[in-house]
Design an enzyme around this catalytic site. Structure first.
Site, PDB file in Angstrom:
ATOM      1  N   HIS A  64       0.860  -1.193   0.000  1.00 10.03           N
ATOM      2  CA  HIS A  64       0.000   0.000   0.000  1.00 10.03           C
ATOM      3  C   HIS A  64       0.900   1.248   0.000  1.00 10.03           C
ATOM      4  CE1 HIS A  64       1.118   0.083   4.194  1.00 10.03           C
ATOM      5  NE2 HIS A  64       0.577  -1.106   4.388  1.00 10.03           N
ATOM      6  N   GLU A  65       0.277   2.422   0.164  1.00 10.49           N
ATOM      7  CA  GLU A  65       1.060   3.666   0.075  1.00 10.49           C
ATOM      8  C   GLU A  65       2.130   3.781   1.160  1.00 10.49           C
ATOM      9  OE1 GLU A  65      -2.248   3.549  -0.298  1.00 10.49           O
ATOM     10  OE2 GLU A  65      -2.976   5.131  -1.639  1.00 10.49           O
ATOM     11  N   GLY A  66       1.952   3.066   2.280  1.00 10.11           N
ATOM     12  CA  GLY A  66       2.998   3.057   3.323  1.00 10.11           C
ATOM     13  C   GLY A  66       4.268   2.427   2.793  1.00 10.11           C
ATOM     14  N   HIS A  67       4.130   1.220   2.237  1.00 13.85           N
ATOM     15  CA  HIS A  67       5.284   0.547   1.633  1.00 13.85           C
ATOM     16  C   HIS A  67       5.848   1.392   0.490  1.00 13.85           C
ATOM     17  CE1 HIS A  67       2.697  -2.981   2.952  1.00 13.85           C
ATOM     18  NE2 HIS A  67       3.821  -3.243   3.582  1.00 13.85           N
ATOM     19  N   SER A  70      -2.140  -0.147   6.761  1.00 10.65           N
ATOM     20  CA  SER A  70      -1.611  -1.463   7.122  1.00 10.65           C
ATOM     21  C   SER A  70      -2.279  -2.518   6.257  1.00 10.65           C
ATOM     22  CB  SER A  70      -1.918  -1.744   8.595  1.00 10.65           C
ATOM     23  OG  SER A  70      -1.741  -3.122   8.876  1.00 10.65           O
ATOM     24  N   ASP A  89       6.227   0.567  12.396  1.00  3.37           N
ATOM     25  CA  ASP A  89       6.696  -0.490  13.293  1.00  3.37           C
ATOM     26  C   ASP A  89       7.921   0.052  14.026  1.00  3.37           C
ATOM     27  OD1 ASP A  89       5.138  -3.109  12.212  1.00  3.37           O
ATOM     28  OD2 ASP A  89       5.609  -1.767  10.568  1.00  3.37           O
TER      29      ASP A  89
HETATM   30  P1  AMP Z   1       5.080  -5.107   6.433  1.00  8.56           P
HETATM   31  O1  AMP Z   1       4.815  -5.520   5.034  1.00  8.56           O
HETATM   32  O2  AMP Z   1       3.857  -4.777   7.219  1.00  8.56           O
HETATM   33  O3  AMP Z   1       6.034  -6.026   7.146  1.00  8.56           O
HETATM   34  O4  AMP Z   1       5.844  -3.712   6.335  1.00  8.56           O
HETATM   35  C1  AMP Z   1       7.029  -3.577   5.584  1.00  8.56           C
HETATM   36  C2  AMP Z   1       7.649  -2.238   5.869  1.00  8.56           C
HETATM   37  O5  AMP Z   1       6.726  -1.191   5.523  1.00  8.56           O
HETATM   38  C3  AMP Z   1       7.974  -2.046   7.367  1.00  8.56           C
HETATM   39  O6  AMP Z   1       9.222  -1.373   7.484  1.00  8.56           O
HETATM   40  C4  AMP Z   1       6.837  -1.183   7.843  1.00  8.56           C
HETATM   41  O7  AMP Z   1       7.172  -0.389   8.955  1.00  8.56           O
HETATM   42  C5  AMP Z   1       6.565  -0.333   6.623  1.00  8.56           C
HETATM   43  N1  AMP Z   1       5.198   0.194   6.671  1.00  8.56           N
HETATM   44  C6  AMP Z   1       4.036  -0.512   6.770  1.00  8.56           C
HETATM   45  N2  AMP Z   1       2.979   0.305   6.872  1.00  8.56           N
HETATM   46  C7  AMP Z   1       3.471   1.575   6.859  1.00  8.56           C
HETATM   47  C8  AMP Z   1       2.880   2.869   6.946  1.00  8.56           C
HETATM   48  N3  AMP Z   1       1.569   3.048   7.087  1.00  8.56           N
HETATM   49  N4  AMP Z   1       3.690   3.952   6.888  1.00  8.56           N
HETATM   50  C9  AMP Z   1       5.040   3.788   6.765  1.00  8.56           C
HETATM   51  N5  AMP Z   1       5.667   2.598   6.679  1.00  8.56           N
HETATM   52  C10 AMP Z   1       4.888   1.500   6.730  1.00  8.56           C
END
Ligand code: AMP
Length: 281
Positions: free
Chosen positions: A34-37, A185, A150
């Site tokens: 998503h936009e976070g990644h 998330s 995280d």
């Molecule tokens: P995940 O796929 O949930 O393990 O996340 C992979 C990476 O993306 C981790 O470093 C997370 O902290 C980061 N991440 C996930 N969601 C967000 C978000 N909303 N804003 C910024 N970084 C994010």
């Protein structure tokens, strides 16, 4: 963009880039991007010649009662997002490519993994540190990108890199939120329409706590109590933890006399969501 399923294939590609004198950035993810990644990938693309995104739901960081089986996956959509954002390679290994049958070596940590998510998810950070170490060894990046979403994970990885003399710069990136404040998330997809509305209580509590600290409140207990009260008003929410820790050590610290991390994990129905703010002093 290259889609690579094998460790050998990633190694050969990275070696070729390094032979050409190119720098390499790594963005580790569990996919369903998503936009976070995407914000991490964008930053990595700006700062490196080539960017590798890993897309791997790491089984050893999930407890036996957690959501490993139901964790959302969509490789085609992930591929498109990575390609559009400028990544050079998407690494999507199968579990047995990462963990051969007699895999017995783990990276474990004390201290910074004791509190917060480390308390509620006892094997979580051992799994995270192990897989991130493996990804660092496979990709050998110059820089690796992690979200503040995280925050404890970011602190844990920074400590691991320092403690084990890994020659990698860790870049922390800000939390990306939905319009109403909910931190983006992959797990938000679990929420029903009613739960999605209720989930905004996390960011409401985070913003209120942040506002109090910014206005000069130094009493951690007061800040935490106000945040807990906000969450308790939402019937669908159940607190796992709401805690203030020193940002450098991740030890419980209820006074804003140094940089602190205020973090929470809250169940909305069956879905466990996290959020936080850091106050730098
Ligand atoms: P995940 O796929 O949930 O393990 O996340 C992979 C990476 O993306 C981790 O470093 C997370 O902290 C980061 N991440 C996930 N969601 C967000 C978000 N909303 N804003 C910024 N970084 C994010």
């Amino acid at each position: 963009m290259i889609l690579e399923k094998t460790v050998k294939g990633v190694r050969e590609q990275v070696k070729e880039w390094k032979r050409q004198g190119l720098t390499v950035g790594l963005v580790p993810t569990m996919g369903y991007l998503h936009e976070g990644h995407q914000s991490l990938i964008k930053r990595a693309v700006e700062e490196n010649d080539r960017v590798v995104v890993s897309d791997f739901v790491n089984p050893i960081q999930f407890g036996p009662t957690e959501d490993l089986e139901s964790y959302p996956r969509d490789l085609d959509a992930d591929f498109k997002l990575c390609e559009e954002t400028g990544a050079a390679l998407l690494f999507n290994p199968e579990v047995d490519e990462m963990y051969v049958g007699d895999f017995v070596t783990f990276v474990d940590m004390d201290g910074v993994t004791k509190e917060l998510c480390g308390k509620s998810r006892p094997i979580h950070f051992r799994g995270v540190c192990t897989v991130v170490s493996k990804l660092f060894n496979i990709v050998t990046p110059d820089k690796a990108y992690f979200g503040q979403k995280d925050a404890q994970q970011l602190a844990v990885i920074r400590h691991m890199v320092r403690d084990l003399n890994m020659d990698i710069e860790i870049v922390g990136c800000p939390i990306i939120r939905e319009e109403d404040g909910l931190a983006k998330s992959s797990r938000n997809t679990y929420l029903s329409a009613e739960e999605r509305k209720a989930a905004v209580v996390l960011s409401r509590a985070i913003f209120k706590g942040q506002e109090m600290v910014k206005a000069g409140e130094t009493d951690g207990e007061k800040v935490l109590q106000t945040m807990k009260d906000i969450i308790s008003e939402e019937p669908l929410a159940k607190i796992d933890y709401v805690e203030m820790v020193a940002w450098d050590s991740i030890e419980v610290h209820h006074s804003v006399d140094q940089s602190v991390l205020v973090a929470m994990a809250v169940y909305i129905g069956k879905t466990r969501l996290i959020d936080n703010f850091i106050f730098e002093k």
